[in-house]
Design an enzyme around this catalytic site. Structure first.
Site, short mmCIF file in Angstrom:
data_model
loop_
_atom_site.label_atom_id
_atom_site.label_comp_id
_atom_site.label_asym_id
_atom_site.label_seq_id
_atom_site.Cartn_x
_atom_site.Cartn_y
_atom_site.Cartn_z
N PHE A 122 1.09 -1.38 0.09
CA PHE A 122 0.00 0.05 0.13
C PHE A 122 1.10 1.26 0.05
O PHE A 122 1.83 1.38 0.92
CB PHE A 122 -0.86 0.11 1.40
CG PHE A 122 -1.91 1.10 1.16
CD1 PHE A 122 -3.06 1.13 0.37
CD2 PHE A 122 -1.62 2.20 1.84
CE1 PHE A 122 -3.85 2.44 0.46
CE2 PHE A 122 -2.47 3.38 1.94
CZ PHE A 122 -3.63 3.43 1.18
N ASP B 20 9.07 2.78 1.52
CA ASP B 20 8.12 3.67 2.09
C ASP B 20 7.85 3.22 3.43
O ASP B 20 7.35 2.19 3.72
CB ASP B 20 6.95 3.00 1.00
CG ASP B 20 5.51 3.62 1.77
OD1 ASP B 20 5.37 4.35 2.80
OD2 ASP B 20 4.55 3.52 1.09
N LYS C 200 2.35 9.92 8.25
CA LYS C 200 1.78 9.48 9.35
C LYS C 200 2.35 9.91 10.50
O LYS C 200 2.19 11.12 11.06
CB LYS C 200 1.82 7.80 9.54
CG LYS C 200 0.73 7.29 8.36
CD LYS C 200 0.34 5.93 8.59
CE LYS C 200 -0.90 5.65 7.69
NZ LYS C 200 -0.58 5.12 6.70
C1 LIG Z 1 -0.93 5.30 5.21
C2 LIG Z 1 0.12 4.82 4.32
C3 LIG Z 1 0.33 5.81 2.91
C4 LIG Z 1 -0.65 6.76 2.62
O1 LIG Z 1 -0.64 7.62 3.53
P1 LIG Z 1 -1.70 8.75 3.34
O2 LIG Z 1 -1.01 9.80 4.01
O3 LIG Z 1 -2.92 8.18 3.67
O4 LIG Z 1 -1.52 9.29 2.11
C5 LIG Z 1 1.32 5.16 2.09
N1 LIG Z 1 2.16 4.25 2.50
C6 LIG Z 1 2.07 3.39 3.66
C7 LIG Z 1 2.90 2.49 3.66
C8 LIG Z 1 0.86 3.86 4.23
O5 LIG Z 1 0.90 2.85 5.64
#
Ligand SMILES: *Cc1c(COP(=O)(O)O)cnc(C)c1O
Length: 407
Positions: free
Chosen positions: A139, A224, A253
């Site tokens: 994700f 990421d 986050k």
């Molecule tokens: C939550 C998340 C995202 C997206 O972040 P947003 O602030 O919702 O755009 C991207 N990568 C990972 C691994 C995430 O957990």
């Protein structure tokens, strides 16, 4: 109903129906406790979704924000500003990175990373080096580019045409990586611990293999760390614990502890491909967001906070093992630091959401990571008292869900 009175039903009347929020509405929070509209108290084992890692309204973070609120809110990127520069300096001093780009979310940080990788490859190798390799079940956000790179087909359904030259490979499978990564690859993006995909840590060998393949084929390795970064792994960023250094790292986050902010970290040489005018963001680098993030990193990057993560991890994993001895609810408990997943036993498959709903009844906030995994992402500094009380409420939750499912 007057406009001043709002409740859960209001959501269905005025909001785009892309979420299905809980039946209650939290109205205040302190540390790892939340209080809803009816005055009911909850222990928070979710921290947003791994966002409020220092708990709700951390006094030092709140003070820093108040001071900046009284000084300056916004300038635009026709100016630079002191909080952004301080935060960028702190991030470059504490990580592999030499250059930082600020955004407002994880998706935007990843969007910047993917665009930079394409642009960098274009600059140095020409048109044909543009394939992006990512993992199934991954994700990376909800923009069209990041959702296409992400490995969950349900999130791109109905949104075609999608960006091209993307390849999805099995996670934690070195042979699949070897087969996919070649000289036409400009970037490989991976979560060191898959969050949304079910709380699945990469093996150290896998990340080392990706590093080796990227270096061999002149592709950029992007980590990421939007969910696992900023202390949750027990180190400031997870790459430090794995001992594998990416070319680009994304954070969001927990970086803002609830204030919207994202960051893309990279080296001086790679950053050089984002020349003036190639990319930007109105709010990216906003003084309020950067003030908060700077204070968050200052607090998290200390032995007191980082050192407490593994200890809390063990506390939770031991409690889950004990609960499982009685109830046999989980087939696997895994994760890293304070991102922990409990995969449900076969006869409870698909019921992760039931745990969330029943937990709320017992005054506990938890998360799912897909239909079969209950996810825990509490504050990194949750107190022993709140941890113990939350685990007690979780045991009651498990007993109730199991009793309902098994009769
Ligand atoms: C939550 C998340 C995202 C997206 O972040 P947003 O602030 O919702 O755009 C991207 N990568 C990972 C691994 C995430 O957990």
């Amino acid at each position: 109903m007057s406009s001043a009175e709002v409740n859960r039903q209001t959501f269905d009347e005025v909001m785009v129906p892309n979420y299905s929020p809980a039946a209650f509405i939290p109205v205040s929070g302190e540390g790892s406790r939340l209080v809803d509209q009816d005055g009911k108290e909850y222990i928070d084992f979710a921290a947003g979704i791994a966002v409020t890692s220092l708990g709700h309204r951390h006094p030092e973070v709140t003070r820093a924000l108040h001071e900046q609120v009284d000084r300056l809110w916004h300038l635009s990127n026709t100016f630079t500003n002191e909080p952004a520069l301080r935060l960028a300096r702190r991030l470059t001093e504490t990580t592999f990175a030499e250059r930082v780009f600020f955004a407002n979310s994880g998706a935007e940080a990843n969007e910047a990373a993917l665009k930079l990788a394409r642009r960098w490859a274009h600059d140095h190798y020409g048109e044909t080096k543009r394939k992006i390799v990512s993992c199934k079940q991954s994700f990376h956000g909800r923009t069209l580019f990041t959702v296409s790179v992400g490995g969950q087909p349900k999130y791109t359904e109905g949104f075609a045409p999608l960006p091209g030259d993307l390849e999805h490979i099995a996670f934690n499978d070195p042979a699949a990586a070897e087969a996919a990564i070649d000289d036409s690859t400009c970037a490989v993006i991976v979560e060191p611990v898959q969050g949304e995909g079910g709380v699945l840590p990469a093996s150290p060998e896998y990340l080392k293999k990706l590093r080796e393949l990227c270096s061999r084929h002149n592709a950029l390795l992007i980590f990421d760390e939007v969910q696992i970064g900023v202390g949750r792994a027990g180190t400031l960023f997870a790459y430090m614990d794995y001992g594998v250094t990416p070319d680009i790292l994304t954070s969001a986050k927990a970086l803002g502890n609830g204030f919207p902010v994202g960051a893309m970290l990279t080296t001086k040489d790679i950053a050089a491909s984002f020349v003036v005018g190639t990319h930007g963001s109105t709010y990216g680098g906003n003084p309020l967001a950067c003030t908060v993030a700077d204070k968050v990193i200052e607090i998290v990057n200390t032995p007191e906070v980082l050192g407490g993560v593994q200890q809390r991890h063990e506390r939770i994993v031991e409690a889950l093992a004990r609960i499982n001895e009685t109830h046999r609810a989980f087939r696997d408990v895994r994760g890293k630091g304070l991102l922990i997943g409990a995969e449900l036993a076969a006869d409870l498959a698909g019921k992760a959401k039931d745990f969330v709903n029943v937990a709320a009844k017992h005054g506990l906030v938890i998360l799912v990571a897909g239909p079969n995994v209950v996810r825990f992402a509490p504050s990194l500094i949750i107190s022993e008292e709140d941890l113990a009380e939350g685990l007690k409420r979780f045991e009651a939750t498990v007993a109730e869900v199991v009793a309902a499912a098994r009769g």
